[in-house]
Design an enzyme around this catalytic site. Structure first.
Site, PDB file in Angstrom:
ATOM      1  N   TYR A 146       0.842  -1.191   0.000  1.00 36.70           N
ATOM      2  CA  TYR A 146       0.000   0.000   0.000  1.00 36.70           C
ATOM      3  C   TYR A 146       0.885   1.253   0.000  1.00 36.70           C
ATOM      4  CZ  TYR A 146      -3.021   3.592   2.035  1.00 36.70           C
ATOM      5  OH  TYR A 146      -3.685   4.761   2.293  1.00 36.70           O
ATOM      6  N   ARG A 194     -11.487   1.738  10.168  1.00 35.43           N
ATOM      7  CA  ARG A 194     -10.355   2.265  10.936  1.00 35.43           C
ATOM      8  C   ARG A 194     -10.768   2.618  12.362  1.00 35.43           C
ATOM      9  NH1 ARG A 194      -8.573   6.209   6.282  1.00 35.43           N
ATOM     10  NH2 ARG A 194     -10.763   5.837   5.809  1.00 35.43           N
ATOM     11  N   GLY A 214      -1.738  -3.939  22.021  1.00 43.52           N
ATOM     12  CA  GLY A 214      -1.573  -3.218  23.284  1.00 43.52           C
ATOM     13  C   GLY A 214      -1.931  -1.737  23.251  1.00 43.52           C
ATOM     14  N   ARG A 219      -0.885   7.928  16.921  1.00 40.11           N
ATOM     15  CA  ARG A 219      -1.405   8.576  15.718  1.00 40.11           C
ATOM     16  C   ARG A 219      -1.765  10.006  16.091  1.00 40.11           C
ATOM     17  NH1 ARG A 219       0.063   4.194  14.185  1.00 40.11           N
ATOM     18  NH2 ARG A 219      -0.955   2.791  12.701  1.00 40.11           N
TER      19      ARG A 219
HETATM   20  C1  UGA Z   1      -4.604   3.897   7.861  1.00 43.39           C
HETATM   21  C2  UGA Z   1      -3.991   3.873   6.459  1.00 43.39           C
HETATM   22  O1  UGA Z   1      -2.959   2.935   6.382  1.00 43.39           O
HETATM   23  C3  UGA Z   1      -3.428   5.213   6.071  1.00 43.39           C
HETATM   24  O2  UGA Z   1      -3.114   5.224   4.734  1.00 43.39           O
HETATM   25  C4  UGA Z   1      -4.404   6.289   6.270  1.00 43.39           C
HETATM   26  O3  UGA Z   1      -3.828   7.518   5.883  1.00 43.39           O
HETATM   27  C5  UGA Z   1      -4.772   6.309   7.712  1.00 43.39           C
HETATM   28  O4  UGA Z   1      -5.396   5.061   8.027  1.00 43.39           O
HETATM   29  C6  UGA Z   1      -5.693   7.451   7.976  1.00 43.39           C
HETATM   30  O5  UGA Z   1      -6.820   7.279   8.425  1.00 43.39           O
HETATM   31  O6  UGA Z   1      -5.268   8.581   7.658  1.00 43.39           O
HETATM   32  P1  UGA Z   1      -3.788   3.536  10.331  1.00 43.39           P
HETATM   33  O7  UGA Z   1      -3.499   4.785  11.087  1.00 43.39           O
HETATM   34  O8  UGA Z   1      -2.971   2.334  10.671  1.00 43.39           O
HETATM   35  O9  UGA Z   1      -3.587   3.871   8.797  1.00 43.39           O
HETATM   36  O10 UGA Z   1      -5.359   3.185  10.475  1.00 43.39           O
HETATM   37  P2  UGA Z   1      -6.330   2.740  11.656  1.00 43.39           P
HETATM   38  O11 UGA Z   1      -7.048   1.523  11.176  1.00 43.39           O
HETATM   39  O12 UGA Z   1      -7.185   3.887  12.036  1.00 43.39           O
HETATM   40  O13 UGA Z   1      -5.408   2.296  12.858  1.00 43.39           O
HETATM   41  C7  UGA Z   1      -4.810   3.184  13.739  1.00 43.39           C
HETATM   42  C8  UGA Z   1      -4.202   2.365  14.857  1.00 43.39           C
HETATM   43  O14 UGA Z   1      -5.243   1.858  15.694  1.00 43.39           O
HETATM   44  C9  UGA Z   1      -3.421   1.138  14.402  1.00 43.39           C
HETATM   45  O15 UGA Z   1      -2.299   1.014  15.230  1.00 43.39           O
HETATM   46  C10 UGA Z   1      -4.363  -0.015  14.625  1.00 43.39           C
HETATM   47  O16 UGA Z   1      -3.705  -1.230  14.852  1.00 43.39           O
HETATM   48  C11 UGA Z   1      -5.107   0.444  15.855  1.00 43.39           C
HETATM   49  N1  UGA Z   1      -6.474  -0.089  16.026  1.00 43.39           N
HETATM   50  C12 UGA Z   1      -7.358  -0.081  14.993  1.00 43.39           C
HETATM   51  C13 UGA Z   1      -6.861  -0.546  17.281  1.00 43.39           C
HETATM   52  O17 UGA Z   1      -6.072  -0.572  18.244  1.00 43.39           O
HETATM   53  N2  UGA Z   1      -8.150  -0.980  17.458  1.00 43.39           N
HETATM   54  C14 UGA Z   1      -9.056  -0.989  16.463  1.00 43.39           C
HETATM   55  O18 UGA Z   1     -10.223  -1.395  16.697  1.00 43.39           O
HETATM   56  C15 UGA Z   1      -8.653  -0.518  15.186  1.00 43.39           C
END
Ligand code: UGA
Length: 340
Positions: A146, A194, A214, A219
């Site tokens: 990605y 997300r 954990g 973010r």
């Molecule tokens: C995703 C995409 O990879 C990016 O391209 C995008 O720009 C970004 O979302 C965004 O929304 O801008 P990420 O931040 O990993 O990236 O997306 P999330 O699914 O929102 O996860 C954020 C973090 O929360 C991750 O560490 C994930 O493992 C965690 N998470 C997610 C939880 O702890 N619990 C959940 O129920 C869902």
């Protein structure tokens, strides 16, 4: 100004067209394209919607008529790119490249939405558009196809710009949140949307909030209205041409565990009742499937867009109050979408 917005029906697109429709900074005539219009309000003034795939001939015929083409079409959910890496590459790189080439052919400016994920693993305390190393992980982890697909698209756009064949701006979003973000899921759901949508679903349904690996990873969340304002700054300032911009809010940097606790706190404040949800740690591959890799994300350096006059104004609590408030105001409608 005639805008052709591809992906206008998604979370960023629907909020963006709503924002631009209400703006008095320019006269916009917007053609929006998407395969879904469910998130779009029905009362936009200067807006025409094409319910089509973005590569439909009718859509492609709109490119020569536009002043600026805005490309938002992409898969961006980790659950999608973990499960369907090839489809993700085909849509995010190959099909988007067709649009870039069409803009080159017709001499149209493109504003391409990319991702903060192009930075990959942190290489310093912040991510800087023109300086940071882009550090990706192994082939066996699908986050990086990605990231690489988006990165390659940026590099091709930049190369066309160098040859003076394309005017462009590239936006790298950092975790935008707002009304109609992704989709809600039933209590106990694994994978899917997300994190904000997962946690909001848990609060509305009484299910658990899962902390992947954990929840210490970080973010920084950006209110969608700040993000739409950033877009308009980039659109209207000729100095933005041939540049890449981070759009994020470094002041809203939290760990995922802190985010869960903050959302519980704001829920209690807005509803006057304690949330019926518990925090549960879960392994990343159990939650998303084999090949999931996570990383902490350092905040965006936003001084480049700051120099053009944009700065995010919504802090973390204010962002959560406003977005969660919208979900609570529309609770019945939103809960009815679960399982659609
Ligand atoms: C995703 C995409 O990879 C990016 O391209 C995008 O720009 C970004 O979302 C965004 O929304 O801008 P990420 O931040 O990993 O990236 O997306 P999330 O699914 O929102 O996860 C954020 C973090 O929360 C991750 O560490 C994930 O493992 C965690 N998470 C997610 C939880 O702890 N619990 C959940 O129920 C869902």
């Amino acid at each position: 100004m005639r805008l052709l917005i591809l992906g206008a029906g998604g979370f960023i697109g629907s909020n963006l067209v709503t924002y631009l429709d209400a703006s008095d900074r320019a006269d916009y005539e917007i053609v929006g394209v998407d395969i879904s219009d469910e998130k779009l309000p029905g009362d936009l003034r200067n807006f025409r919607f094409l319910h089509k795939d973005f590569l439909d001939p009718e859509v492609l015929a709109e490119v020569p008529r536009a002043d600026v083409v805005v490309d938002l079409v992409a898969y961006a959910n980790p659950s999608v790119y973990v499960e369907s890496p090839l489809e993700t590459f085909e849509l995010n790189f190959l099909q988007n490249l067709d649009i870039v080439k069409l803009c080159v052919e017709h001499g149209k400016k493109i504003i391409q939405y990319s991702t903060c994920e192009v930075y990959g693993r942190p290489s310093g305390p912040t991510y800087k558009e023109d300086e940071s190393e882009l550090i990706v992980g192994p082939v066996s982890k699908q986050r990086w196809i990605y990231s690489c697909g988006k990165q390659l698209l940026e590099r091709v756009i930049h190369a066309y710009g160098l040859e003076d064949r394309l005017d462009y701006s590239i936006i790298r979003p950092f975790n935008f949140i707002g009304p109609r973000f992704d989709y809600l899921v039933p209590a106990g759901n694994i994978g899917g949307p997300r994190v904000f949508a997962q946690f909001m679903s848990a609060l509305l349904t009484g299910g658990p909030m899962y902390l992947v690996n954990g929840g210490d990873q970080r973010r920084s969340f950006t209110h969608i209205d700040d993000a739409s304002a950033a877009f308009e700054t980039i659109l209207l300032d000729s100095r933005a041409n041939k540049h890449v911009f981070n759009v994020g809010n470094p002041a809203n940097d939290v760990s995922i565990r802190e985010m869960a606790l903050l959302m519980q706190e704001v829920y209690a404040e807005l509803t006057g009742t304690e949330p019926q949800t518990t925090l549960i740690d879960i392994d990343g591959e159990k939650f998303y499937g084999a090949g999931y890799e996570d990383h902490t994300r350092v905040p965006a350096d936003i001084s480049k867009l700051g120099a053009l006059g944009w700065t995010p104004v919504r802090g973390m609590k204010e962002t959560l109050r406003s977005v969660m408030g919208w979900y609570l105001d529309n609770k019945d409608e939103m809960l009815a979408t679960i399982g659609d």
